[in-house]
Design an enzyme around this catalytic site. Structure first.
Site, mmCIF file in Angstrom:
data_model
loop_
_atom_site.group_PDB
_atom_site.id
_atom_site.type_symbol
_atom_site.label_atom_id
_atom_site.label_comp_id
_atom_site.label_asym_id
_atom_site.label_seq_id
_atom_site.Cartn_x
_atom_site.Cartn_y
_atom_site.Cartn_z
ATOM 1 N N ASN A 70 9.882 -10.682 -6.836
ATOM 2 C CA ASN A 70 8.435 -10.441 -6.796
ATOM 3 C C ASN A 70 7.640 -11.739 -6.665
ATOM 4 O O ASN A 70 6.610 -11.776 -5.990
ATOM 5 C CB ASN A 70 7.989 -9.657 -8.040
ATOM 6 C CG ASN A 70 8.338 -8.184 -7.922
ATOM 7 O OD1 ASN A 70 8.896 -7.755 -6.921
ATOM 8 N ND2 ASN A 70 8.004 -7.411 -8.935
ATOM 9 N N ALA A 91 0.800 -1.233 0.000
ATOM 10 C CA ALA A 91 0.000 0.000 0.000
ATOM 11 C C ALA A 91 0.827 1.275 0.000
ATOM 12 O O ALA A 91 0.298 2.350 -0.287
ATOM 13 C CB ALA A 91 -0.929 0.001 1.224
ATOM 14 N N HIS A 104 -0.241 -9.920 -20.164
ATOM 15 C CA HIS A 104 -0.155 -8.573 -19.602
ATOM 16 C C HIS A 104 1.128 -7.834 -19.977
ATOM 17 O O HIS A 104 1.426 -6.796 -19.408
ATOM 18 C CB HIS A 104 -0.291 -8.681 -18.083
ATOM 19 C CG HIS A 104 -0.342 -7.378 -17.388
ATOM 20 N ND1 HIS A 104 -1.427 -6.520 -17.463
ATOM 21 C CD2 HIS A 104 0.564 -6.743 -16.607
ATOM 22 C CE1 HIS A 104 -1.185 -5.445 -16.758
ATOM 23 N NE2 HIS A 104 0.020 -5.546 -16.224
#
Ligand code: ADP
Length: 312
Positions: free
Chosen positions: A95, A9, A160
């Site tokens: 990641n 966030a 993507h």
């Protein structure tokens, strides 16, 4: 009561996404999780007079579990940016490990949550998420959002990044709009490499974060609306096709278990896959061939990582 969580966030996408979710009337509680700075971001957003109650969590004291506990929707932009000297493979490994760790927590404390993965490379991180959830027996259908235009809609299928992205301009709506032949290749290239355009324009100061945050928000909003019973919500989504009604035949046709097609959303998340491959043009077939070749490798990489993560 709807509880939403953003993991990652404090980042470039995470902060504007947190702002949008704080404003969303469908959210009652918003938990922000990151390895840094979430108390600050949460304090800042708490000064906005919308209804969502906001909290910030760090890894200490099992903050990840506390943040995700009983969440209805978890959005994951967490990751690290590519640093000079790092290969794509280095980035993937880091990641991939971050996403795997977060999904393991989600599976334990929020097994019913809708999970939206933004962390790149999405073509591989979504398969990782799905494999972890399958192993934990909590898998329903894994989804990752994608952007579409607000007035003109062009189905965008496949993956993507780069050549794995296939825009179907022949199925543009409203219908009757056609792309002139001499503009076709350039337009396809812009769709496939649009992210690079932003990186270039920001000139060293980052990548697409605000538009990506909005795309993620738009998708999350549709998932929440569909969960509440709103009908007719369809969004191109990169999903595990065999887990979605109508998806199996598309997986067989493309040879890819993970693939983006227009997905009808409902109370159970991804509820129906639309096969848009039946009426594609010759040019689109060529794009599709290039797409599936690259995408299969990306998927295998994610699935392999989920089962055999490198030992530290
Ligand atoms: P982007 O531009 O894609 O948002 P950033 O690097 O700005 O990329 O943001 C990624 C965010 O993810 C950072 O705030 C970072 O601290 C966070 N992050 C990294 N690892 C984890 C993790 N294991 N759990 C939660 N958040 C993480």
């Amino acid at each position: 009561m709807v509880k939403a969580v953003i993991a990652g966030a404090s980042g470039g996408i995470g902060q504007p996404l947190s702002l949008l979710m704080k404003l969303c009337p469908l959210v009652d509680e918003l938990a922000l999780y990151d390895v840094v700075n979430t108390p600050g971001v949460a304090a800042d957003l708490s000064h906005i007079s919308s209804t969502a109650k906001i909290t910030g969590y760090l890894p200490k004291d099992d903050g990840g579990k506390a943040a995700m506990k009983d969440a209805d929707i978890i959005i994951i932009p967490a990751g690290i940016p590519r640093k000079p000297g790092m290969t794509r493979d280095d980035l993937f490994k880091i990641n991939a490990g971050i996403v795997k760790g977060l999904i393991e927590i989600a599976a334990e404390v929020a097994p019913k949550a809708f999970i939206l993965v933004i962390s790149n490379p999405v073509n591989s991180t979504v398969p990782i998420a799905a494999e972890v959830l399958k192993a934990k027996g909590t898998f329903v259908a894994e989804i990752a959002g994608k952007k579409t235009g607000s007035e003109l809609t062009v189905p965008v299928i496949g993956g993507h990044s780069g050549e794995t992205i296939v825009p179907l301009f022949s199925q543009i709506s409203p219908s009757g709009i056609s792309i002139p032949d001499d503009k076709y290749d350039a337009l396809v290239n812009r769709v496939q490499f649009g992210g690079d355009e932003v990186v270039k324009a920001k000139d060293g100061a980052g990548s697409a974060t605000l538009s990506m945050a909005y795309a993620g928000y738009r998708f999350a909003e549709k998932v929440l609306k569909a969960a509440k019973g709103e009908k007719g919500l369809v969004e191109p989504s990169f999903v595990y096709l065999p887990g979605v009604p109508g998806g199996k035949e598309i997986a067989e046709k493309t040879g890819c278990d993970f693939f983006s097609v227009p997905i009808e959303l409902g109370p159970n998340g991804a509820e129906k896959a639309t096969n848009v491959l039946g009426s594609i043009t010759e040019k689109e077939k060529k794009l599709l061939d290039a797409c599936t070749t690259g995408l299969k490798d990306n998927i295998t990489k994610g699935v392999t990582f989920a089962h055999n993560p490198p030992q530290k």
